[in-house]
Design a protein around this motif. Structure first.
Motif, PDB file in Angstrom:
ATOM      1  N   VAL A   1      24.344   5.016  48.336  1.00 40.71           N
ATOM      2  CA  VAL A   1      22.958   5.344  48.660  1.00 40.71           C
ATOM      3  C   VAL A   1      22.479   6.459  47.744  1.00 40.71           C
ATOM      4  O   VAL A   1      23.272   7.203  47.184  1.00 40.71           O
ATOM      5  N   ARG A   2      21.166   6.553  47.612  1.00 41.87           N
ATOM      6  CA  ARG A   2      20.547   7.606  46.820  1.00 41.87           C
ATOM      7  C   ARG A   2      19.632   8.425  47.717  1.00 41.87           C
ATOM      8  O   ARG A   2      18.883   7.870  48.528  1.00 41.87           O
ATOM      9  N   LEU A   3      19.695   9.729  47.545  1.00 42.57           N
ATOM     10  CA  LEU A   3      18.799  10.628  48.243  1.00 42.57           C
ATOM     11  C   LEU A   3      17.533  10.815  47.418  1.00 42.57           C
ATOM     12  O   LEU A   3      17.459  10.383  46.264  1.00 42.57           O
ATOM     13  N   THR A   4      16.543  11.477  47.987  1.00 46.36           N
ATOM     14  CA  THR A   4      15.286  11.710  47.271  1.00 46.36           C
ATOM     15  C   THR A   4      15.343  12.991  46.436  1.00 46.36           C
ATOM     16  O   THR A   4      14.351  13.711  46.303  1.00 46.36           O
ATOM     17  N   THR A   5      16.498  13.271  45.855  1.00 43.26           N
ATOM     18  CA  THR A   5      16.652  14.394  44.943  1.00 43.26           C
ATOM     19  C   THR A   5      16.582  13.870  43.516  1.00 43.26           C
ATOM     20  O   THR A   5      16.609  12.659  43.281  1.00 43.26           O
ATOM     21  N   ALA A   6      16.519  14.761  42.552  1.00 43.01           N
ATOM     22  CA  ALA A   6      16.391  14.355  41.155  1.00 43.01           C
ATOM     23  C   ALA A   6      17.552  13.485  40.709  1.00 43.01           C
ATOM     24  O   ALA A   6      17.378  12.511  39.972  1.00 43.01           O
ATOM     25  N   SER A   7      18.758  13.833  41.159  1.00 38.90           N
ATOM     26  CA  SER A   7      19.940  13.077  40.747  1.00 38.90           C
ATOM     27  C   SER A   7      20.286  11.938  41.683  1.00 38.90           C
ATOM     28  O   SER A   7      21.127  11.097  41.364  1.00 38.90           O
ATOM     29  N   GLY A   8      19.654  11.911  42.849  1.00 38.18           N
ATOM     30  CA  GLY A   8      20.013  10.929  43.859  1.00 38.18           C
ATOM     31  C   GLY A   8      21.159  11.372  44.737  1.00 38.18           C
ATOM     32  O   GLY A   8      21.508  10.688  45.694  1.00 38.18           O
ATOM     33  N   GLY A   9      21.742  12.534  44.421  1.00 42.20           N
ATOM     34  CA  GLY A   9      22.837  13.075  45.215  1.00 42.20           C
ATOM     35  C   GLY A   9      22.508  14.473  45.705  1.00 42.20           C
ATOM     36  O   GLY A   9      21.355  14.917  45.639  1.00 42.20           O
ATOM     37  N   ILE A  10      23.510  15.169  46.183  1.00 41.20           N
ATOM     38  CA  ILE A  10      23.330  16.540  46.646  1.00 41.20           C
ATOM     39  C   ILE A  10      23.408  17.469  45.444  1.00 41.20           C
ATOM     40  O   ILE A  10      24.407  17.501  44.735  1.00 41.20           O
TER      41      ILE A  10
END
Length: 264
Positions: free
Chosen positions: A188-197
């Motif tokens: 899964v990808r988060l809504t951050t620039a990298s898709g992670g933490i």
């Protein structure tokens, strides 16, 4: 009056599991009982939501208990002091814009106010995973996988149980424990620039306080970040023993989730 120890045990078991059964299907589950989690719990409960807070330790409060370096006083800024005043915490203006409060008073008042508003608190409870579901190609967090903290500490092989929740608030602070499990186990990808933490940066109180509120948002369908977990998720700074941003973050996440819940 004669006391019957069995009745005492029966009362504890009966009322605990009544509370637990009422929490099997929640509007909002909050993971972490620090200032942002407790504030969000109070605000959501006051609005009539079925909300429960899960804290892995015996006591609530997170880093607020110890103030700075175990000197148990905390600082909040003028913009956030209303959130302590609402729960009856006395404040003293130390210098313009800087308000000081007793850390123990603040922590206990926030916890008590959340409970009295109707939030259900489960301490000594660890979240070991999330429940993930997919519909029409969209994955969403729909609940939590929970276990007893003593079981976790002892390393016992005891299976967890699950609860359902429309929304989950990740408020575990610097550790970002829930999101780390979600990202590590799933593609899964988060809504951050990298898709992670992105990870937490070093201390810069002025920027960190503002970013704590700015970064409070839904970071993956069904899961929101609040408090220090928001800055750790989006790669911002830590702030030390000033807690205004934490309180405002809890207020913000509660308000935004309420909008979603009311919209259906």
């Amino acid at each position: 009056m004669a006391l019957d120890e069995v009745i005492i045990t029966e009362a504890i078991a009966s009322e605990y599991f009544r509370k637990f059964k009422e929490s099997l299907s929640l509007d909002v589950a909050i993971v972490g009982g620090g200032p942002s989690g407790m504030t969000a719990a109070r605000k959501l409960a006051q609005a009539g939501c079925n909300v429960a807070l899960f804290e892995r330790k015996l006591s609530l409060g997170g880093g607020m208990w110890g103030g700075g370096m175990t000197w148990n006083m905390i600082v909040v800024q003028t913009e956030s002091k209303h959130l302590l005043e609402e729960v009856g915490v006395p404040l003293k203006e130390y210098k313009p814009g800087y308000w000081v409060a007793d850390a123990v008073t603040a922590t206990t008042a926030l916890a008590s106010a959340a409970c009295l508003a109707g939030a259900k608190v489960f301490n000594c409870m660890s979240v070991e995973d999330v429940v993930l579901r997919e519909s029409n190609g969209v994955k969403r967090v729909t609940g939590l996988v929970i276990n007893s903290s003593p079981v976790e500490i002892a390393g016992l092989h005891v299976d967890p149980v699950t609860i359902a929740s429309t929304h989950v608030i990740e408020a575990t602070g610097h550790a970002v424990e829930v999101l780390k499990k979600l990202v590590r186990k799933n593609s899964v990808r988060l809504t951050t620039a990298s898709g992670g933490i992105e990870g937490e940066q070093s201390l810069w109180a002025e920027v960190a306080e503002a970013h704590t509120v700015d970064n409070t948002r839904e970071v993956f369908p069904g899961i929101w970040v609040a408090g220090m977990a928001a800055n750790a998720t989006f790669g911002s700074y830590r702030m030390g023993p000033i807690f205004g941003g934490m309180l405002l973050s809890g207020e913000k996440v509660a308000a935004e989730i309420l909008v979603r819940l009311r919209a259906g």
